[in-house]
Design an enzyme around this catalytic site. Structure first.
Site, PDB file in Angstrom:
ATOM      1  CG  ASP A   1      36.614  49.797  33.457  1.00 25.68           C
ATOM      2  OD1 ASP A   1      35.665  50.552  33.740  1.00 25.68           O
ATOM      3  OD2 ASP A   1      37.154  49.041  34.287  1.00 25.68           O
TER       4      ASP A   1
ATOM      5  CD  GLU B   1      33.630  49.983  38.968  1.00 23.47           C
ATOM      6  OE1 GLU B   1      33.485  49.728  40.183  1.00 23.47           O
ATOM      7  OE2 GLU B   1      33.386  49.158  38.065  1.00 23.47           O
TER       8      GLU B   1
END
Length: 393
Positions: A84, A141
């Site tokens: 991400d 994350e």
């Protein structure tokens, strides 16, 4: 040190350098935020399927797990990369800069994903391992609170894709490209968030004696909170209490009814973590009530401490020294940032490593940050060699 050249070497990845750079820069130009990584996950899954992996999509959201077994070995390893990006407007000026306004890979997850893809291609092509490899491409994350690691675990990661040990990495600005930093035991901090809402009594700014000013309370609390570390935590321990936000009022001539504060609390030891919560709650309550105001405290535990297993960290150090030489492997300092890889390590032995991102690299989460492409082959070679060595043992 005698280096066994039957395992993956840096030179094996030199022909892949241009391809890895192209993949990384493609991912960099197309960032997706936490739990939105649909196109990134599709891109990753299609490449892995093309290389012959058994691929499972949508694990814990947009997570992708690739699995491959070779030979009769009974051991199983997992390696994780995060996918991400962050809600930051890029300022690098690079030709491959983010094409999505307000979003960019400001933490290097584009590089982490590329490194693991490079290792995946090599392992599938050479098949020089004996056992089972699980490649975990994790979403979210950066989510905070309930993160991608927790989502994948809740979706049965350990049961559906069993493994003996897990490894992961993060790039490290301030260390030479292609170098490695590692540390056994605590490495990265637990990160907790505290929201404090103070309610006083509002009124006219010219008549403060008729009010209970929450701004004065909040300012006194900020100063007092600095004593939590200095007077409650063993000086040999490391901890941080930072007030990152204060909000109160809108105009100069009105004392507001309330004020709110946001804190981040970092620690490297569970007992210290407990002490910090206890003292922050007690100090806040007593100080606010001493001014005649009332308070609400929301104390949210975030990621736990990243605690690396001694055996797995020593193994990773040995592999890294074989790969890049002892002079390019160093002890990693304690890092007050947090990482949701810690959730995996609460259940499985493993180690989280740091890969150098250049001495002049911009800091993580900066609008001018960029992953160092010169570290891609070193990262991919490390994961390939570590997999071969671990499954060969």
């Amino acid at each position: 040190m005698t280096i066994d050249n039957d395992f993956a070497r840096l030179s094996d990845f030199e022909p892949m350098d241009a391809e890895l750079r192209a993949i990384r820069q493609h991912l960099h130009a197309h960032p997706e935020l936490s739990f939105e990584e649909t196109e990134t996950a599709r891109f990753v899954a299609e490449k892995l399927e093309g290389w012959g992996y058994e691929v499972t999509r949508n694990v814990g959201g947009n997570g992708v797990v690739a699995r491959m077994t070779q030979g009769a070995g009974k051991k199983s390893i997992a390696i994780r990369a995060d996918m991400d990006a962050l809600p930051i407007t890029e300022q690098t000026g690079k030709p491959y800069a983010s094409q999505v306004p307000g979003k960019m890979h400001a933490c290097g997850h584009d590089g982490h994903t590329t490194v693991l893809l490079g290792a995946a291609e090599y392992l599938a092509r050479t098949r020089k391992f004996n056992g089972t490899v699980n490649l975990i491409f994790q979403p979210a994350e950066e989510a905070g609170g309930f993160s991608g690691a927790q989502a994948m675990i809740e979706d049965g990661l350990f049961e559906r894709f069993p493994f003996d040990a897990i490894f992961g990495l993060h790039n490290h600005p301030g260390a030479p490209e292609g170098s490695w930093l590692m540390r056994s035991g605590p490495l990265m901090a637990a990160a907790d968030t505290v929201e404090i809402r103070i309610t006083g009594k509002g009124g006219h700014a010219s008549r403060p004696h008729l009010t209970i000013d929450p701004v004065v309370v909040a300012c006194n609390l900020v100063v007092s909170l600095q004593s939590v570390i200095s007077r409650n935590v063993d000086p040999t321990q490391t901890a941080v209490v930072t007030v990152g936000a204060i909000h109160a009022g809108e105009v100069a001539n009105v004392i507001p009814e309330s004020a709110s504060m946001l804190l981040t609390v970092r620690s490297f030891d569970p007992k210290v973590r407990e002490i910090l919560e206890k003292r922050i709650r007690a100090l806040t309550t007593s100080l606010v009530e001493g001014f005649g105001a009332t308070v609400e405290i929301d104390y949210a535990y975030g990621n736990p401490v990243v605690v690396n297993s001694e055996k797995e960290t020593e193994f990773a150090r040995m592999v890294a020294e074989e790969l890049v030489g002892e002079g390019n492997v160093a002890l990693c300092p304690l890092i007050p940032g947090s990482e949701d890889f810690s959730h995996f390590l609460q259940h499985k032995p493993g180690s989280f490593l740091r890969l150098g991102n250049g001495m002049n690299s911009a800091i993580l989460h900066s609008a001018k940050y960029d992953f160092a492409d010169d570290s891609l082959t070193a990262g991919a070679a490390m994961w390939a060699r570590l997999t071969e060595r671990y499954l060969d043992a």
